[in-house]
Design an enzyme around this catalytic site. Structure first.
Site, mmCIF file in Angstrom:
data_model
loop_
_atom_site.group_PDB
_atom_site.id
_atom_site.type_symbol
_atom_site.label_atom_id
_atom_site.label_comp_id
_atom_site.label_asym_id
_atom_site.label_seq_id
_atom_site.Cartn_x
_atom_site.Cartn_y
_atom_site.Cartn_z
ATOM 1 N N LYS B 70 0.844 -1.193 0.000
ATOM 2 C CA LYS B 70 0.000 0.000 0.000
ATOM 3 C C LYS B 70 0.885 1.250 0.000
ATOM 4 O O LYS B 70 1.937 1.260 0.663
ATOM 5 C CB LYS B 70 -0.890 -0.038 1.249
ATOM 6 C CG LYS B 70 -1.948 1.060 1.320
ATOM 7 C CD LYS B 70 -2.817 0.880 2.573
ATOM 8 C CE LYS B 70 -3.892 1.929 2.696
ATOM 9 N NZ LYS B 70 -4.740 1.728 3.898
ATOM 10 N N SER B 145 -9.759 1.695 3.156
ATOM 11 C CA SER B 145 -8.918 2.427 2.244
ATOM 12 C C SER B 145 -7.901 1.579 1.475
ATOM 13 O O SER B 145 -7.391 2.023 0.448
ATOM 14 C CB SER B 145 -8.181 3.515 3.009
ATOM 15 O OG SER B 145 -7.243 2.936 3.894
ATOM 16 N N SER B 169 -9.793 -0.532 7.365
ATOM 17 C CA SER B 169 -9.208 -0.347 6.026
ATOM 18 C C SER B 169 -8.510 -1.557 5.433
ATOM 19 O O SER B 169 -8.164 -1.546 4.248
ATOM 20 C CB SER B 169 -8.234 0.828 6.038
ATOM 21 O OG SER B 169 -8.934 2.044 5.952
#
Lengths: 98, 488
Positions: B70, B145, B169
């Site tokens: 990420k 997210s 997330s």
């Protein structure tokens, strides 16, 4: 919903918001604050606040000097959007006397 | 044999049998990304020629396994943007501890995945680069997210990925994309090198195709780190070791506040309610576990508590992005203050601004006691609810998300509605307990198979219990195979 003026908050946050952004944000933030109002129903007398979930406190490392590579410092500063030598460069902060 | 479709543990076995080599896996992933990423846009960058690896023993647990990361986790000398304009062009000066650990375990670091800007969102729509789409149905969001990480694992354009979880997330996108995601106990994995969103809530964790890979990866990522003062100095169990242990006699609690209607929770969809409350419970009971209702009385206050604490911490953490040290700078400022304000005004997107304003408001003098301090006290009560529940049961079972993947744009106009899509996941962050999401059902919508996610939560540092029960459920239901995550 109580109307809300976010300009002082934006100044505190050092965040420039356009008039259009303020117009969108103000009712949204008012709605979020309304949603958060529900917390007033919780009895909190005598309850200690939780700032993080672990029972750790005062975690220190041993206080001993470590050599720092000057070349690494320069390489780090160069990653910034403005630098000169070993310094971050910013707009002038001292006003001219008029 | 398509190598990009393998799990980490399948690849390890193939390497040991000398049936393929890591470079072939990278090549296969490159082909998969070229063929499929235009549809999902899961990656911000994928370039096998920039892959990082170390020369370690072939016996290392993740030797030759590519891992996508990420874009809020530092990989030395690579750009890191948190999907925000304000960090454009910033190059990480060092590796996050999790990256050091992956490299030492033989993993190949490759690819930066898309996310909501600074991890603010539940749909991956707030990225400066544009939204990621759900590989199960590109008209729908992948969740957020860590939407890019979940989408690339589900789409077989990654073997496994790292995400971060502040209020759901990792788990919510894993649920919406039909893969496995675990948020470890707060303190289990070092946050050094993770760009901070809310420092008392953030944890890094793996997103994988099955439970075995999640156990394998967490075993590598977990452990004490002197560079993170909130990292716990506790031994890390051998997680893969617990896989396959029976769950007969395990006590599973079902928080009644999560599933009953009329409790003030955001509407749970009938398909999710049935898959969790009826089908999943039946499977677990058949496996010998005993399921009973428990109560987490302050559940209804979790979202309000979270939306004070998380933006407050975020507004403080994001103060460092002012145009001086990182990424983007507004060039026309007459003085320093104007440079700060314009840099931040132009550099942050709408959701980041909303959270900075909300956090600044909650922390400002005159409001601090009514908002931030009160929220920290309610947080104590939420945490106490979990302590009480774990005196009665070993793990808790809930849905991960109230619905399956929603359509792009469906919730982006009303922030409160978007915030409520995290309703089942945020309590674990507030209480600091570990939680895993695994697939537990499929809802057909317009001919598309939309995955349903099941969440288990356990007491602090008992991730082993999560792997044990999640693996038993997975092996019995085979949703990882039905969804195509694992192929023979």
């Amino acid at each position: 919903m109580t109307p809300i003026d976010l300009r002082p908050v934006a100044r505190l946050a050092r965040l420039h918001l356009t008039d259009a952004e303020l117009k969108t944000l103000e009712p949204q933030v008012a709605r979020i604050l309304d949603f958060i109002e529900s917390l007033k129903a919780v009895k909190i007398e005598g309850v200690e606040p939780t700032s993080h979930p672990l029972s750790l406190s005062n975690v220190f490392r041993e206080d001993k000097p470590e050599a720092f590579d000057g070349a690494a410092l320069e390489a780090f500063i160069k990653r910034s959007p403005g630098s000169r030598g070993n310094f971050f460069e910013v707009p002038k902060i001292i006003e001219d006397k008029s | 044999m398509i190598l990009s479709e393998k799990t980490a543990s399948q690849l390890s076995a193939l390497y040991k049998e000398k049936k393929c080599a890591p470079d072939e896996t990278l090549k296969s992933l490159g082909e998969a990304v070229r063929a499929k990423d235009a549809r999902t846009r899961a990656y911000i960058q994928f370039d096998p020629s920039r892959a990082r690896r170390r020369d370690v023993s072939k016996d290392a647990p993740l030797w030759g396994v590519p891992i996508a990361v990420k874009d809020n986790i530092c990989v030395a000398d690579e750009e890191i943007t948190c999907a925000s304009k304000i960090l454009q062009g910033f190059i990480s000066p060092y590796h996050a501890t999790v990256i050091e650990k992956l490299l030492a375990a033989g993993a190949v670091i490759c690819g930066r995945t898309n996310m909501d800007e600074f991890a603010f969102g539940s749909s991956c729509e707030t990225s400066f680069y544009g939204p990621t789409r759900n590989p199960r149905d590109p008209g729908r969001v992948p969740g957020g997210s860590s939407g890019g990480s979940a989408a690339c694992v589900a789409d077989h354009t990654a073997i496994a990925a790292l995400g971060s979880d502040t209020g759901g997330s990792i788990r919510q996108p894993a649920s919406l994309c039909g893969v496995v995601g675990i948020k470890p106990t707060y303190g289990r994995v070092s946050r050094y090198g993770l760009v901070a969103f809310a420092s008392s809530l953030d944890q890094i964790g793996p997103i994988t195709k099955d439970v075995r890979d999640a156990a394998l990866l967490l075993g590598v990522l977990a452990g004490h780190d002197p560079k993170d003062s909130t990292s716990a100095n506790l031994p890390v169990p051998d997680y893969p070791e617990v896989l396959g242990r029976p769950i007969k006699g395990m006590k599973i609690g079902i928080p009644r506040e999560y599933l009953s209607s009329g409790s003030g929770q955001s509407g749970i969809s009938p398909a999710v309610q049935k898959a969790v409350r009826e089908d999943a419970v039946r499977v677990l009971e058949r496996l010998g576990a005993s399921c009973r209702e428990v109560s987490l009385p302050h559940t209804a206050y979790a979202a309000s508590t979270y939306y004070i604490i998380a933006p407050s911490e975020a507004s403080s953490n994001l103060a460092r992005f002012d145009g001086v040290r990182f990424g983007f700078r507004h060039r026309g400022g007459k003085n320093l203050l104007e440079m700060y304000e314009k840099t931040r005004g132009e550099g942050f997107g709408a959701e980041a601004k909303r959270r900075i304003i909300l956090g600044t408001y909650s922390l400002s003098s005159g409001y601090y006691d009514a908002y931030y301090l009160r929220a920290m006290k309610v947080r104590t009560k939420i945490k106490n609810d979990f302590d009480e529940a774990f005196k009665q049961v070993d793990v808790l079972l809930t849905p991960t998300s109230p619905s399956t993947a929603f359509k792009l744009g469906e919730k982006s106009t009303d922030p409160v509605e978007m915030y409520l899509s995290d309703i089942y996941t945020i309590s674990a962050n507030l209480a600091g307990v570990p939680a895993i999401s695994i697939p537990c059902g499929i809802e057909e919508r317009a001919g598309k198979p939309l995955p349903i996610g099941l969440q288990f939560m356990a007491k602090p540092f008992d991730e082993a219990a999560l792997f044990q029960v999640a693996h038993a459920f997975e092996q019995h239901t085979d949703f990882h195979k039905k969804l195509g995550n694992v192929k023979e």
